[in-house]
Design a protein around this motif. Sequence first.
Motif, PDB file in Angstrom:
ATOM      1  N   LEU A  40       0.815  -1.217   0.000  1.00 21.23           N
ATOM      2  CA  LEU A  40       0.000   0.000   0.000  1.00 21.23           C
ATOM      3  C   LEU A  40       0.850   1.271   0.000  1.00 21.23           C
ATOM      4  CD1 LEU A  40      -2.773  -1.177   2.476  1.00 21.23           C
ATOM      5  CD2 LEU A  40      -2.837  -1.167  -0.018  1.00 21.23           C
ATOM      6  N   LYS A  41       2.152   1.131   0.170  1.00 24.80           N
ATOM      7  CA  LYS A  41       3.046   2.290   0.149  1.00 24.80           C
ATOM      8  C   LYS A  41       3.727   2.471  -1.203  1.00 24.80           C
ATOM      9  CE  LYS A  41       4.089   2.317   5.064  1.00 24.80           C
ATOM     10  NZ  LYS A  41       5.131   2.151   6.083  1.00 24.80           N
ATOM     11  N   LYS A  42       3.448   1.550  -2.128  1.00 25.34           N
ATOM     12  CA  LYS A  42       4.128   1.603  -3.431  1.00 25.34           C
ATOM     13  C   LYS A  42       3.253   2.304  -4.461  1.00 25.34           C
ATOM     14  CE  LYS A  42       6.622  -2.597  -2.366  1.00 25.34           C
ATOM     15  NZ  LYS A  42       6.755  -4.016  -2.559  1.00 25.34           N
ATOM     16  N   LYS A  43       3.856   3.255  -5.202  1.00 28.37           N
ATOM     17  CA  LYS A  43       3.122   4.014  -6.214  1.00 28.37           C
ATOM     18  C   LYS A  43       2.610   3.107  -7.325  1.00 28.37           C
ATOM     19  CE  LYS A  43       5.537   8.363  -5.582  1.00 28.37           C
ATOM     20  NZ  LYS A  43       6.493   9.305  -6.156  1.00 28.37           N
ATOM     21  N   GLY A  44       3.389   2.133  -7.715  1.00 29.49           N
ATOM     22  CA  GLY A  44       2.998   1.231  -8.799  1.00 29.49           C
ATOM     23  C   GLY A  44       1.720   0.473  -8.502  1.00 29.49           C
ATOM     24  N   TYR A  45       1.495   0.202  -7.232  1.00 33.52           N
ATOM     25  CA  TYR A  45       0.278  -0.509  -6.828  1.00 33.52           C
ATOM     26  C   TYR A  45      -0.959   0.310  -7.187  1.00 33.52           C
ATOM     27  CZ  TYR A  45      -3.530  -1.919  -3.834  1.00 33.52           C
ATOM     28  OH  TYR A  45      -4.775  -2.271  -3.376  1.00 33.52           O
ATOM     29  N   TYR A  46      -0.902   1.604  -6.991  1.00 32.26           N
ATOM     30  CA  TYR A  46      -2.071   2.450  -7.233  1.00 32.26           C
ATOM     31  C   TYR A  46      -2.366   2.590  -8.733  1.00 32.26           C
ATOM     32  CZ  TYR A  46      -2.080   3.183  -2.317  1.00 32.26           C
ATOM     33  OH  TYR A  46      -2.138   2.952  -0.969  1.00 32.26           O
ATOM     34  N   VAL A  47      -1.321   2.540  -9.543  1.00 32.49           N
ATOM     35  CA  VAL A  47      -1.536   2.506 -10.997  1.00 32.49           C
ATOM     36  C   VAL A  47      -2.241   1.200 -11.351  1.00 32.49           C
ATOM     37  CG1 VAL A  47      -0.405   2.438 -13.259  1.00 32.49           C
ATOM     38  CG2 VAL A  47       0.435   3.998 -11.475  1.00 32.49           C
ATOM     39  N   PHE A  48      -1.737   0.110 -10.786  1.00 36.05           N
ATOM     40  CA  PHE A  48      -2.333  -1.203 -11.018  1.00 36.05           C
ATOM     41  C   PHE A  48      -3.795  -1.235 -10.576  1.00 36.05           C
ATOM     42  CE2 PHE A  48      -3.401  -5.290  -9.041  1.00 36.05           C
ATOM     43  CZ  PHE A  48      -3.379  -6.102 -10.161  1.00 36.05           C
TER      44      PHE A  48
END
Length: 99
Positions: free
Chosen positions: A27-35
């Motif tokens: 939940l702290k990774k930017k790539g997760y939010y794009v995904f």
Amino acid sequence: MKEYTILGIAAVLLTVYLDKASHINLLKKKGYYVFILVILFFKMLVNGYLTGKQIVMYRPQFFLGLRIGSIPLEDFLFGFSMVTMTIIFWEYFKKRQAC
């Protein structure tokens, strides 16, 4: 009682807990939010079609009745938890296997 709402909230809380407890910190990774935005787009298409055409219906006594388009709010909670927990478990066992 709003079982679907309660289970959706519990699933989100469990997901956040698992992310912290496993030290995956997804939940702290930017790539997760794009995904998750990509997943959300396809969820809106598929789930919106299914609920809009009333192929999938919900009994009003089990959820809040709040909808985004035709999709109950609880579906987003459940979808977030399902996708995020899958990634957390995947990363956890991948990390564990590498050790």
